[in-house]
Design a protein around this motif. Structure first.
Motif, PDB file in Angstrom:
ATOM      1  N   GLY A 175       0.800  -1.221   0.000  1.00 47.31           N
ATOM      2  CA  GLY A 175       0.000   0.000   0.000  1.00 47.31           C
ATOM      3  C   GLY A 175       0.828   1.265   0.000  1.00 47.31           C
ATOM      4  O   GLY A 175       0.353   2.327  -0.427  1.00 47.31           O
ATOM      5  N   CYS A 178       1.831   3.282  -3.645  1.00 49.46           N
ATOM      6  CA  CYS A 178       0.972   4.159  -4.444  1.00 49.46           C
ATOM      7  C   CYS A 178       1.726   5.429  -4.833  1.00 49.46           C
ATOM      8  O   CYS A 178       2.291   6.126  -3.974  1.00 49.46           O
ATOM      9  CB  CYS A 178      -0.283   4.536  -3.655  1.00 49.46           C
ATOM     10  N   ILE A 198      -2.457  -3.827  -6.781  1.00 45.77           N
ATOM     11  CA  ILE A 198      -2.080  -2.682  -5.937  1.00 45.77           C
ATOM     12  C   ILE A 198      -2.677  -1.399  -6.505  1.00 45.77           C
ATOM     13  O   ILE A 198      -3.210  -0.554  -5.759  1.00 45.77           O
ATOM     14  CB  ILE A 198      -0.547  -2.562  -5.834  1.00 45.77           C
ATOM     15  N   GLU A 200      -5.343  -0.985  -8.243  1.00 43.13           N
ATOM     16  CA  GLU A 200      -6.781  -0.918  -7.953  1.00 43.13           C
ATOM     17  C   GLU A 200      -7.027  -0.378  -6.547  1.00 43.13           C
ATOM     18  O   GLU A 200      -7.907   0.462  -6.333  1.00 43.13           O
ATOM     19  CB  GLU A 200      -7.412  -2.307  -8.099  1.00 43.13           C
ATOM     20  N   ASP A 201      -6.255  -0.878  -5.586  1.00 43.10           N
ATOM     21  CA  ASP A 201      -6.412  -0.423  -4.203  1.00 43.10           C
ATOM     22  C   ASP A 201      -6.007   1.048  -4.068  1.00 43.10           C
ATOM     23  O   ASP A 201      -6.648   1.810  -3.332  1.00 43.10           O
ATOM     24  CB  ASP A 201      -5.572  -1.284  -3.261  1.00 43.10           C
ATOM     25  N   CYS A 202      -4.936   1.434  -4.773  1.00 46.22           N
ATOM     26  CA  CYS A 202      -4.484   2.834  -4.717  1.00 46.22           C
ATOM     27  C   CYS A 202      -5.573   3.764  -5.260  1.00 46.22           C
ATOM     28  O   CYS A 202      -5.880   4.804  -4.660  1.00 46.22           O
ATOM     29  CB  CYS A 202      -3.203   3.007  -5.523  1.00 46.22           C
ATOM     30  N   ALA A 204      -8.796   3.164  -5.517  1.00 45.85           N
ATOM     31  CA  ALA A 204      -9.961   3.156  -4.623  1.00 45.85           C
ATOM     32  C   ALA A 204      -9.748   4.058  -3.417  1.00 45.85           C
ATOM     33  O   ALA A 204     -10.700   4.649  -2.885  1.00 45.85           O
ATOM     34  CB  ALA A 204     -10.255   1.733  -4.171  1.00 45.85           C
ATOM     35  N   ALA A 205      -8.496   4.193  -2.984  1.00 47.98           N
ATOM     36  CA  ALA A 205      -8.179   5.034  -1.831  1.00 47.98           C
ATOM     37  C   ALA A 205      -7.925   6.483  -2.222  1.00 47.98           C
ATOM     38  O   ALA A 205      -7.614   7.318  -1.362  1.00 47.98           O
ATOM     39  CB  ALA A 205      -6.963   4.473  -1.095  1.00 47.98           C
TER      40      ALA A 205
END
Length: 311
Positions: A175, A178, A198, A200-202, A204-205
């Protein structure tokens, strides 16, 4: 204690028509890079420091007739990256866990192993073109790769994130990558699977995605890290852990996600039954543990040579 295997994130994809599987996969896995010509070295597995293993006659009988005729296995292995593969000092002879496991397989099957050195992203096209019989290259079995290759597990490894010494950016996990400039091996599992997850998570955040830089071997990425051109390198843990032990300019910010890697061979080659039987003998032998221990990778040992187990 062996490090337990934990599954990696896997984005499954629907099946493709047979006529387009190979061309689509080769395009995806070579990351649009030009295929580099492979150099090769040849050895009979003699005087390489690999412990002797008896021939498993039942496994040898399962080999395709073409291999029985030549008694040679052409094994694709990536470029110089200790401790998984590297040139013995002052020679062009490959040593390391991958060449040594390949030689153990050769001993068990009663055949000569001929190491063919190639860039990682050229290995699957080379297998498809018939230049190699199999690869022992720390390749993670994924659903996508298994569309054209069969795999048999032979060891386990994880990911490591390497950073500049002192970790000035405070990178502590995936995480933390990013928006960072990250070096990756062309064609690697990290590039194909980890980074998209990763990102995708970045996203989304509400953070920036990874700024990717691709390299043909991890040493080039490490050089870019130490010169300040990268913020981190994401690659196989044995390679980065070894590099950090040798280079005070870098450190390991995180090590995680242990899972199996497999010997890969073309699906139409008729090799998988023989290699599976051979590896079943290899991983139960003292020679297997001695080979891993020679490179400080005892924790990479597995106890089950699983066939086509997608990660």
């Amino acid at each position: 204690m062996k490090t337990p295997i934990s599954p990696r994130i896997q984005r499954t994809r629907p099946g493709l028509p047979a006529a387009v599987v190979i061309s689509a996969l080769l395009l995806a896995l070579t990351a649009c890079g030009a295929q580099a010509p492979a150099s090769s070295t040849s050895d009979a597995g003699q005087a390489t420091g690999v412990p002797a293993l008896a021939v498993n006659e039942a496994a040898a009988k399962l080999l395709p007739e073409s291999i029985k005729a030549t008694r040679v296995l052409r094994v694709a292995i990536p470029t110089n990256e200790p401790p998984t593969q590297f040139y013995r000092e002052g020679t062009q002879e490959m040593t390391g866990t991958n060449p040594d496991v390949a030689r153990l397989i050769g001993e068990t099957l009663g055949v000569k192993v001929e190491i063919q050195v190639a860039n990682f992203d050229s290995i699957i096209p080379g297998l498809a073109a018939g230049r190699y019989d199999m690869t022992v290259s720390s390749m993670t079995p994924t659903a996508k790769r298994m569309e054209v290759l069969d795999f048999v597990d032979y060891m386990q490894m994880g990911n490591s994130i390497a950073v500049a010494s002192g970790n000035p950016l405070g990178i502590s996990s995936e995480g933390s990558l990013c928006g960072k400039k990250v070096g990756l091996l062309t064609g690697s599992y990290q590039l194909a699977v980890n980074v998209p997850a990763i990102d995708e998570d970045c996203t989304a955040a509400g953070n920036g995605t990874i700024q990717r830089s691709e390299f043909q071997d991890t040493r080039q990425a490490i050089s870019a890290l130490t010169s300040g051109r990268l913020d981190a390198v994401l690659a196989d843990s044995p390679i980065l852990d070894f590099a950090a032990s040798q280079n005070p300019q870098i450190g390991i910010a995180s090590k995680y996600d242990f899972t199996s890697v497999g010997v890969g061979m073309p699906k139409d080659s008729g090799m998988v039954k023989a290699v599976s039987a051979a590896l079943d003998s290899v991983i139960k032998s003292d020679s297997y543990l001695k080979v891993l221990g020679k490179y400080g990778l005892e924790s990479a040992a597995i106890t089950d040579a699983r066939v086509n187990f997608a990660q």
